[in-house]
Design an enzyme around this catalytic site. Structure first.
Site, PDB file in Angstrom:
ATOM      1  N   ARG A 186      10.467  -2.134  -6.215  1.00 33.95           N
ATOM      2  CA  ARG A 186      10.919  -2.248  -4.818  1.00 33.95           C
ATOM      3  C   ARG A 186      12.202  -1.479  -4.534  1.00 33.95           C
ATOM      4  O   ARG A 186      12.437  -1.040  -3.424  1.00 33.95           O
ATOM      5  CB  ARG A 186      11.189  -3.719  -4.461  1.00 33.95           C
ATOM      6  CG  ARG A 186       9.953  -4.584  -4.377  1.00 33.95           C
ATOM      7  CD  ARG A 186      10.284  -5.881  -3.641  1.00 33.95           C
ATOM      8  NE  ARG A 186       9.323  -6.935  -3.914  1.00 33.95           N
ATOM      9  CZ  ARG A 186       8.141  -7.055  -3.316  1.00 33.95           C
ATOM     10  NH1 ARG A 186       7.774  -6.179  -2.407  1.00 33.95           N
ATOM     11  NH2 ARG A 186       7.335  -8.045  -3.628  1.00 33.95           N
ATOM     12  N   ASP A 196      -3.239  -2.411   4.437  1.00 30.89           N
ATOM     13  CA  ASP A 196      -4.246  -2.006   3.455  1.00 30.89           C
ATOM     14  C   ASP A 196      -5.610  -2.507   3.965  1.00 30.89           C
ATOM     15  O   ASP A 196      -6.218  -1.855   4.811  1.00 30.89           O
ATOM     16  CB  ASP A 196      -3.819  -2.642   2.123  1.00 30.89           C
ATOM     17  CG  ASP A 196      -4.730  -2.337   0.946  1.00 30.89           C
ATOM     18  OD1 ASP A 196      -5.333  -1.267   0.925  1.00 30.89           O
ATOM     19  OD2 ASP A 196      -4.824  -3.161   0.025  1.00 30.89           O
TER      20      ASP A 196
HETATM   21  P1  IMP Z   1      -3.615  -6.264   3.242  1.00 28.09           P
HETATM   22  O1  IMP Z   1      -3.623  -7.706   3.661  1.00 28.09           O
HETATM   23  O2  IMP Z   1      -4.751  -5.928   2.325  1.00 28.09           O
HETATM   24  O3  IMP Z   1      -3.504  -5.306   4.402  1.00 28.09           O
HETATM   25  O4  IMP Z   1      -2.370  -6.086   2.309  1.00 28.09           O
HETATM   26  C1  IMP Z   1      -1.143  -5.979   2.812  1.00 28.09           C
HETATM   27  C2  IMP Z   1      -0.063  -6.285   1.805  1.00 28.09           C
HETATM   28  O5  IMP Z   1      -0.455  -5.976   0.464  1.00 28.09           O
HETATM   29  C3  IMP Z   1       1.108  -5.408   2.120  1.00 28.09           C
HETATM   30  O6  IMP Z   1       1.997  -6.063   2.956  1.00 28.09           O
HETATM   31  C4  IMP Z   1       1.690  -5.120   0.761  1.00 28.09           C
HETATM   32  O7  IMP Z   1       2.676  -6.077   0.468  1.00 28.09           O
HETATM   33  C5  IMP Z   1       0.546  -5.240  -0.201  1.00 28.09           C
HETATM   34  N1  IMP Z   1       0.017  -3.894  -0.559  1.00 28.09           N
HETATM   35  C6  IMP Z   1      -1.086  -3.276  -0.047  1.00 28.09           C
HETATM   36  N2  IMP Z   1      -1.264  -2.066  -0.587  1.00 28.09           N
HETATM   37  C7  IMP Z   1      -0.249  -1.896  -1.466  1.00 28.09           C
HETATM   38  C8  IMP Z   1       0.128  -0.801  -2.340  1.00 28.09           C
HETATM   39  O8  IMP Z   1      -0.503   0.281  -2.426  1.00 28.09           O
HETATM   40  N3  IMP Z   1       1.256  -1.015  -3.068  1.00 28.09           N
HETATM   41  C9  IMP Z   1       1.998  -2.164  -3.015  1.00 28.09           C
HETATM   42  N4  IMP Z   1       1.681  -3.189  -2.215  1.00 28.09           N
HETATM   43  C10 IMP Z   1       0.572  -3.063  -1.442  1.00 28.09           C
END
Ligand code: IMP
Ligand code: MG
Length: 181
Positions: free
Chosen positions: A169, A107
């Protein structure tokens, strides 16, 4: 037939079916198989979200490999906190290993960035990233995401391992947050 579901206070609509996910996973596995034939990399599955993707992906990996697990947390509700906590260490020596991180979704990219840095610090020879989902509009990282299943818009999704505050999940397909909720 999949239909609108409610988890906690939010409604979600069907987004990617089981068939579609199967095709995406096979396609990614094919690309990895091509690249790692003859090597013995270490897959590091990033829990909790990646468990279902990893299970399907690794069944289609045709080269010798090892598999370990790492548990991190960065989300509260439907937005990233930006703060990555390690909840369960990997417990495997990564020194001189070719590491392939397996993620459900990249994300902002903060989680993967931190885990990559950690693997390199611990002496991994190479670190690549394999994620089922990628949100290009949310990504803030300055690294390359090597293997991407599918790029999706910056909207919250659940199912196939991904949760909303602990729920969703177990769903076999992917759902997207309903507009205006
Ligand atoms: P980042 O550090 O912002 O890239 O977030 C990564 C983590 O956030 C992922 O491993 C997911 O567990 C969680 N995450 C990010 N986007 C989503 C979403 O749309 N739905 C559910 N979990 C998400
Ligand atoms: Mg995750």
């Amino acid at each position: 037939m999949a239909h609108t579901i409610k988890l906690h206070d939010l409604e979600f609509t069907p987004y990617l079916s089981e068939d579609k996910l199967r095709a995406i996973v096979s396609e990614v596995a094919g690309r990895i198989n091509h690249k790692y034939e003859g090597k013995t990399p270490l897959f590091v599955v990033v829990l909790n979200g990646a468990f279902m993707f990893a299970s399907d992906l690794l069944k289609e990996v045709s080269f010798d490999c090892e598999i370990s697990f790492l548990r991190v947390s960065s989300y509260r509700g439907t937005s990233s906190t930006g703060e990555v906590k390690e909840l369960m260490p990997i417990g495997t020596d990564v020194t001189d290993r070719d590491v392939i991180l397996v993620e459900d979704i990249v994300d902002t990219g903060k989680t993967m960035g931190e885990v990559m840095a950690k693997m390199k610090l611990e002496g991994a020879r190479s670190v690549s990233v394999c994620t089922l989902l990628f949100k290009p509009d949310a990504f803030q990282g300055s690294y390359t995401v090597d293997y991407i299943g599918v790029e999706i818009p910056d909207r919250f999704v659940v199912g196939y391992g991904l949760d909303y505050d602990g729920l969703g999940r177990n769903l076999p397909s992917l759902y997207q947050i309903k507009p205006n909720t």
